[in-house]
Design a protein around this motif. Sequence first.
Motif, PDB file in Angstrom:
ATOM      1  N   ALA A   1       0.848  -1.205   0.000  1.00  0.00           N
ATOM      2  CA  ALA A   1       0.000   0.000   0.000  1.00  0.00           C
ATOM      3  C   ALA A   1       0.880   1.251   0.000  1.00  0.00           C
ATOM      4  N   ALA A   2       1.972   1.195   0.778  1.00  0.00           N
ATOM      5  CA  ALA A   2       2.895   2.331   0.813  1.00  0.00           C
ATOM      6  C   ALA A   2       3.511   2.573  -0.565  1.00  0.00           C
ATOM      7  N   ASP A   3       3.899   1.497  -1.249  1.00  0.00           N
ATOM      8  CA  ASP A   3       4.487   1.638  -2.597  1.00  0.00           C
ATOM      9  C   ASP A   3       3.567   2.473  -3.493  1.00  0.00           C
ATOM     10  N   ILE A   4       2.309   2.116  -3.452  1.00  0.00           N
ATOM     11  CA  ILE A   4       1.333   2.713  -4.370  1.00  0.00           C
ATOM     12  C   ILE A   4       0.974   4.141  -3.942  1.00  0.00           C
ATOM     13  N   LEU A   5       0.679   4.291  -2.649  1.00  0.00           N
ATOM     14  CA  LEU A   5       0.142   5.581  -2.179  1.00  0.00           C
ATOM     15  C   LEU A   5       1.231   6.644  -2.042  1.00  0.00           C
ATOM     16  N   LEU A   6       2.478   6.215  -1.923  1.00  0.00           N
ATOM     17  CA  LEU A   6       3.615   7.141  -1.833  1.00  0.00           C
ATOM     18  C   LEU A   6       3.713   8.022  -3.077  1.00  0.00           C
ATOM     19  N   TYR A   7       3.129   7.561  -4.169  1.00  0.00           N
ATOM     20  CA  TYR A   7       3.169   8.325  -5.428  1.00  0.00           C
ATOM     21  C   TYR A   7       1.797   8.874  -5.784  1.00  0.00           C
ATOM     22  N   HIS A   8       0.835   8.715  -4.872  1.00  0.00           N
ATOM     23  CA  HIS A   8      -0.548   9.092  -5.196  1.00  0.00           C
ATOM     24  C   HIS A   8      -0.961   8.472  -6.533  1.00  0.00           C
ATOM     25  N   ALA A   9      -0.566   7.208  -6.728  1.00  0.00           N
ATOM     26  CA  ALA A   9      -0.892   6.522  -7.989  1.00  0.00           C
ATOM     27  C   ALA A   9      -2.399   6.314  -8.074  1.00  0.00           C
ATOM     28  N   THR A  10      -2.912   6.393  -9.301  1.00  0.00           N
ATOM     29  CA  THR A  10      -4.353   6.222  -9.510  1.00  0.00           C
ATOM     30  C   THR A  10      -4.686   4.853 -10.091  1.00  0.00           C
ATOM     31  N   GLU A  11      -3.700   4.230 -10.770  1.00  0.00           N
ATOM     32  CA  GLU A  11      -3.948   2.943 -11.424  1.00  0.00           C
ATOM     33  C   GLU A  11      -2.837   1.966 -11.097  1.00  0.00           C
ATOM     34  N   VAL A  12      -3.227   0.732 -10.847  1.00  0.00           N
ATOM     35  CA  VAL A  12      -2.255  -0.304 -10.508  1.00  0.00           C
ATOM     36  C   VAL A  12      -2.490  -1.536 -11.376  1.00  0.00           C
ATOM     37  N   PRO A  13      -1.764  -1.645 -12.493  1.00  0.00           N
ATOM     38  CA  PRO A  13      -1.914  -2.841 -13.334  1.00  0.00           C
ATOM     39  C   PRO A  13      -1.276  -4.054 -12.649  1.00  0.00           C
ATOM     40  N   VAL A  14      -2.045  -5.099 -12.479  1.00  0.00           N
ATOM     41  CA  VAL A  14      -1.555  -6.315 -11.821  1.00  0.00           C
ATOM     42  C   VAL A  14      -2.267  -7.529 -12.410  1.00  0.00           C
TER      43      VAL A  14
ATOM     44  N   HIS B   1      -9.797   9.012   6.767  1.00  0.00           N
ATOM     45  CA  HIS B   1     -10.858   9.134   7.762  1.00  0.00           C
ATOM     46  C   HIS B   1     -10.286   9.410   9.156  1.00  0.00           C
ATOM     47  N   ASP B   2      -9.289   8.632   9.561  1.00  0.00           N
ATOM     48  CA  ASP B   2      -8.728   8.771  10.911  1.00  0.00           C
ATOM     49  C   ASP B   2      -8.126  10.158  11.147  1.00  0.00           C
ATOM     50  N   TYR B   3      -7.548  10.744  10.104  1.00  0.00           N
ATOM     51  CA  TYR B   3      -6.905  12.046  10.273  1.00  0.00           C
ATOM     52  C   TYR B   3      -7.756  13.183   9.712  1.00  0.00           C
ATOM     53  N   GLY B   4      -8.944  12.864   9.239  1.00  0.00           N
ATOM     54  CA  GLY B   4      -9.856  13.897   8.758  1.00  0.00           C
ATOM     55  C   GLY B   4      -9.294  14.672   7.577  1.00  0.00           C
ATOM     56  N   VAL B   5      -8.651  13.956   6.672  1.00  0.00           N
ATOM     57  CA  VAL B   5      -8.065  14.618   5.498  1.00  0.00           C
ATOM     58  C   VAL B   5      -8.576  13.937   4.228  1.00  0.00           C
ATOM     59  N   ASP B   6      -8.308  14.602   3.101  1.00  0.00           N
ATOM     60  CA  ASP B   6      -8.604  13.981   1.820  1.00  0.00           C
ATOM     61  C   ASP B   6      -7.265  13.945   1.090  1.00  0.00           C
ATOM     62  N   PHE B   7      -6.353  13.133   1.601  1.00  0.00           N
ATOM     63  CA  PHE B   7      -4.967  13.206   1.133  1.00  0.00           C
ATOM     64  C   PHE B   7      -4.609  12.094   0.154  1.00  0.00           C
ATOM     65  N   PHE B   8      -4.871  10.850   0.533  1.00  0.00           N
ATOM     66  CA  PHE B   8      -4.511   9.763  -0.372  1.00  0.00           C
ATOM     67  C   PHE B   8      -5.651   9.475  -1.347  1.00  0.00           C
ATOM     68  N   PRO B   9      -5.371   9.477  -2.651  1.00  0.00           N
ATOM     69  CA  PRO B   9      -6.390   9.083  -3.630  1.00  0.00           C
ATOM     70  C   PRO B   9      -6.619   7.571  -3.535  1.00  0.00           C
ATOM     71  N   ILE B  10      -7.799   7.145  -3.942  1.00  0.00           N
ATOM     72  CA  ILE B  10      -8.137   5.716  -3.858  1.00  0.00           C
ATOM     73  C   ILE B  10      -7.788   5.070  -5.204  1.00  0.00           C
ATOM     74  N   PRO B  11      -6.743   4.248  -5.235  1.00  0.00           N
ATOM     75  CA  PRO B  11      -6.282   3.705  -6.533  1.00  0.00           C
ATOM     76  C   PRO B  11      -7.145   2.542  -7.031  1.00  0.00           C
ATOM     77  N   ASP B  12      -7.184   2.383  -8.343  1.00  0.00           N
ATOM     78  CA  ASP B  12      -7.934   1.277  -8.951  1.00  0.00           C
ATOM     79  C   ASP B  12      -6.994   0.175  -9.423  1.00  0.00           C
ATOM     80  N   PRO B  13      -7.341  -1.076  -9.131  1.00  0.00           N
ATOM     81  CA  PRO B  13      -6.604  -2.172  -9.751  1.00  0.00           C
ATOM     82  C   PRO B  13      -6.985  -2.234 -11.227  1.00  0.00           C
ATOM     83  N   VAL B  14      -6.030  -2.493 -12.098  1.00  0.00           N
ATOM     84  CA  VAL B  14      -6.327  -2.633 -13.529  1.00  0.00           C
ATOM     85  C   VAL B  14      -5.939  -4.051 -13.925  1.00  0.00           C
ATOM     86  N   ILE B  15      -6.955  -4.864 -14.155  1.00  0.00           N
ATOM     87  CA  ILE B  15      -6.725  -6.286 -14.437  1.00  0.00           C
ATOM     88  C   ILE B  15      -7.389  -6.571 -15.778  1.00  0.00           C
TER      89      ILE B  15
END
Length: 333
Positions: free
Chosen positions: A132-145, A165-179
Motif C-alpha cells: 500500500a505504501a508503494d502505491i500511495l507514496l506516489y498518489h498513484a491512480t492505477e495499478v496494473p496487476v 478518515h482517521d486524520y480527517g483529510v482527503d490526502f490519499f487518492p483511492i487507486p484502482d486495480p487494472v486487471i
Amino acid sequence: KQRVFSGIQPSGGLTLGNYLGAIKRFVEKQHDGIETIYCVVDLHAITVWQDPEALRKQTRELTAGFIASGIDPEKSILFNQSQVTEHAQLGWIFNCVARMGWMQRMTQWKDKAGKNAQNASLGLFAYPSLMAADILLYHATEVPVGEDQKQHVELTRDIAIKFNHDYGVDFFPIPDPVIEGAATRVMSLRDGTKKMSKSDPSDASRINMTDDADTIAKKIRKAKTDPEALPSEIKGLDDRPDARNLVNIYAALADQSVDAVLAEVGGKQFSEFKPMLADLAVEKLSPISMEMQRLMQDPAEIDRILGRGAERAREIAAPILAKTYDIVGMIRS
Ligand code: TYM
C-alpha cells in the motif's frame, strides 16, 4: 492526473505469467500523458529469506527483463524499492493504520504462511501494508496487476480510506486495480487449476523468460491437455482449465481476443495447436531473452539506471511522505 504504479518481486526468475499478466501491460501503459512508475520490490522479496548474492543478481535480471520487454527508463521511472527509503517509512505508518484482521484475511498470506504461520516472518504478514505504501507514496491512480494481486490492491484502498478518515483529510487518492486482457491469470503448464509461479518446484510447469527456444517448445509440447479438439466458442472451454490456459496464452501473445483465436483454431487438435503456440511463443519471447542476456553483461549500467530511477522516484515520494508526517503529527525540524 493519471499515474500508474506497479511492482514485481525479484524473488526468482521472471515467468511468462509475470510477462503477460504484468510487464507486457506495463509497456502498453507507457504513452504520452500517463506517468508510469515501475519498481523492483526488493524489500518485499526478503519477507522470505533470499541469498544476498542471488537477490542482487535477480534484481538486475528483473530490471533487464523490464527494459528488454520495452520499458523505456527515460519514459518510465524504473528503480528498486530499497533505494527510496520513503517506502519503508510510509510502510511503518500504514502498519499503524491497517488492522491485524485485514492482514489475516489475505489469501496470499494464508497460502504462503500455511499451517506454520508462527514461523513466518513478521514482514510476510505486513507485506500488503508495504505494498500500500508503494502505491500511495506516489498518489498513484492505477495499478496494473495480475488477478492474484487484486485483494492486495483492495486492501490498499481500505488503508487509504482509513487513513483519510482517521486524520480527517482527503490526502490519499483511492487507486484502482487494472486487471485486463486474456492473461490476467496464467496457469501452470502441468496443472491448469494452479497459478504459474516462479516458486513451483517443477520447472516444466512454467516458461521462464530466460528459457531458450528449444526449452520453450519442449515445455509447450509436454503441456497438459485433454483429448478433445479445440472448441470454436469460449463456452466450450468451460471445465477445460488446461485447454483454456493454452488458448489464453496464445491470445495474449498474439494480441488477439480469445474469441478471435477460437474462430481461427476451433476444431483443431492439440497436436496441431501446440506447434502453433510454440512458434508464436518463441517468436515473441526469444528477442526478449536475448536482449536480457545482452543487458546482463553490463551490470554497472543496470545499477546506474536503477540509481537514476530512484532519484526521480524520490522527487515525487519525498514531499508526499513529508506531508504524511505532518498530517500524523511528527515534528520535522
Ligand atoms: P509478484 O512479484 O508475485 O508478481 C508480479 C506481477 O505478475 C503478476 N503475475 C501473474 N499474472 C498472471 N498470471 C500469473 N501466473 C502471474 N504470476 C504473477 C502479478 O499479479 C503481479 O502483477 N505483491 C506484488 C508485488 C508488489 C506490487 C506492489 C504490485 C509489491 N508492491 C505495488 C503492484 C503495486 C507481487 O508479489 O507480485
